[in-house]
Design an enzyme around this catalytic site. Structure first.
Site, PDB file in Angstrom:
ATOM      1  N   GLY A  14       0.129  -3.489   0.135  1.00 31.46           N
ATOM      2  CA  GLY A  14       0.393  -4.153   1.498  1.00 31.46           C
ATOM      3  C   GLY A  14       0.610  -5.563   1.174  1.00 31.46           C
ATOM      4  O   GLY A  14       0.376  -6.489   2.127  1.00 31.46           O
ATOM      5  N   ASN A  16       3.476  -7.558   0.790  1.00 33.80           N
ATOM      6  CA  ASN A  16       4.687  -7.901   1.601  1.00 33.80           C
ATOM      7  C   ASN A  16       4.112  -7.633   2.900  1.00 33.80           C
ATOM      8  O   ASN A  16       4.648  -8.783   3.732  1.00 33.80           O
ATOM      9  CB  ASN A  16       5.489  -6.971   1.307  1.00 33.80           C
ATOM     10  N   MET A  88       6.185   4.773  -0.265  1.00 35.65           N
ATOM     11  CA  MET A  88       6.539   5.491  -1.397  1.00 35.65           C
ATOM     12  C   MET A  88       7.243   6.978  -1.258  1.00 35.65           C
ATOM     13  O   MET A  88       7.171   7.903  -2.110  1.00 35.65           O
ATOM     14  CB  MET A  88       5.387   5.619  -2.392  1.00 35.65           C
ATOM     15  N   LYS A  89       7.805   7.353  -0.100  1.00 33.75           N
ATOM     16  CA  LYS A  89       8.410   8.389   0.221  1.00 33.75           C
ATOM     17  C   LYS A  89       9.603   8.155   0.719  1.00 33.75           C
ATOM     18  O   LYS A  89      10.244   7.093   1.217  1.00 33.75           O
ATOM     19  CB  LYS A  89       7.534   8.987   1.828  1.00 33.75           C
ATOM     20  N   ASN A 105      14.589  -2.316   2.969  1.00 32.14           N
ATOM     21  CA  ASN A 105      13.634  -1.893   1.897  1.00 32.14           C
ATOM     22  C   ASN A 105      13.799  -3.242   1.017  1.00 32.14           C
ATOM     23  O   ASN A 105      14.643  -3.689   0.704  1.00 32.14           O
ATOM     24  CB  ASN A 105      14.069  -0.806   1.331  1.00 32.14           C
ATOM     25  N   HIS A 107      13.226  -3.941  -2.967  1.00 33.11           N
ATOM     26  CA  HIS A 107      12.881  -3.329  -4.303  1.00 33.11           C
ATOM     27  C   HIS A 107      12.783  -4.379  -5.640  1.00 33.11           C
ATOM     28  O   HIS A 107      13.542  -5.210  -5.559  1.00 33.11           O
ATOM     29  CB  HIS A 107      14.345  -2.198  -4.676  1.00 33.11           C
TER      30      HIS A 107
END
Ligand code: GRF
Length: 187
Positions: A14, A16, A88-89, A105, A107
């Site tokens: 967490g 971010n 992570m889903k 998102n 990455h």
């Protein structure tokens, strides 16, 4: 300014999330974080939500209808934008339909390179010259939606997975807020 109501999805550390919480206190930042959802009860990131008195929900992804549960919580909190930050889903098609173009998102690679997991080890193994991070819109394909912001740096010969992660995350803390600003700039 009327800030948009955001939910952050996390699974782990967490950092971010913590950064976005700090940023969202700035007067001009376009979102306020109204909710944090996590799929892992042990995630350290949950402490940031609790410390800042942000409603925090852990969903049990082993249950078949977990996404419906998420959708109802998101409705209760009138969430307008979802920021994935180490979640992570995979998000289902049905879920995406409900929040079309409103899920983003971050990455840890220069997409379209290195989609998926284990980005740092693959980048080091391939002796890439450049690394970085990308903030993108989430669509049906993994790490493939439109890129909103990308930030890069040159790798040193001495870099390893750990230093690469540290440098990448430092850029992430700039890139994610910048992407959020960009989304709402002309609205
Ligand atoms: C970030 O590096 C992000 O790129 C990836 O997951 C990591 C989450 O880190 N999607 P944290 O939980 O925000 O510290």
């Amino acid at each position: 300014m009327v800030k948009k109501r955001a939910c952050i999805f996390i699974s782990g550390n967490g950092s971010n999330l913590n950064n976005l919480i700090k940023k969202s206190r700035e007067y001009n930042f376009p979102i306020k974080i109204k909710l944090v959802i996590c799929n892992n009860a042990k995630a350290i990131g949950g402490t940031y939500a609790k410390k800042n008195s942000i409603p925090f929900f852990v969903v049990d992804t082993k249950k078949r209808d977990f996404e419906n549960k998420m959708i109802s919580i998101l409705k209760i909190y009138k969430i307008e934008i979802i920021c994935l930050a180490g979640y992570m889903k995979i998000i289902s098609k049905n879920f995406l339909e409900r929040f079309r173009k409103r899920i983003i998102n971050i990455h840890p690679s220069l997409l379209p390179k290195y989609k998926g997991l284990k980005t740092y080890s693959r980048i080091i193994k391939n002796r890439e010259k450049k690394a970085g991070c990308s903030v993108h819109v989430v669509n049906e394909k993994l790490d493939s939606g439109n890129i909103i912001v990308q930030k890069s740096f040159y790798l040193q010969a001495s870099d390893n997975e750990l230093s690469l992660k540290r440098k990448t995350q430092k850029l992430e803390y700039l890139a994610y807020p910048e992407a959020i600003y960009k989304i709402y700039k002309n609205r």
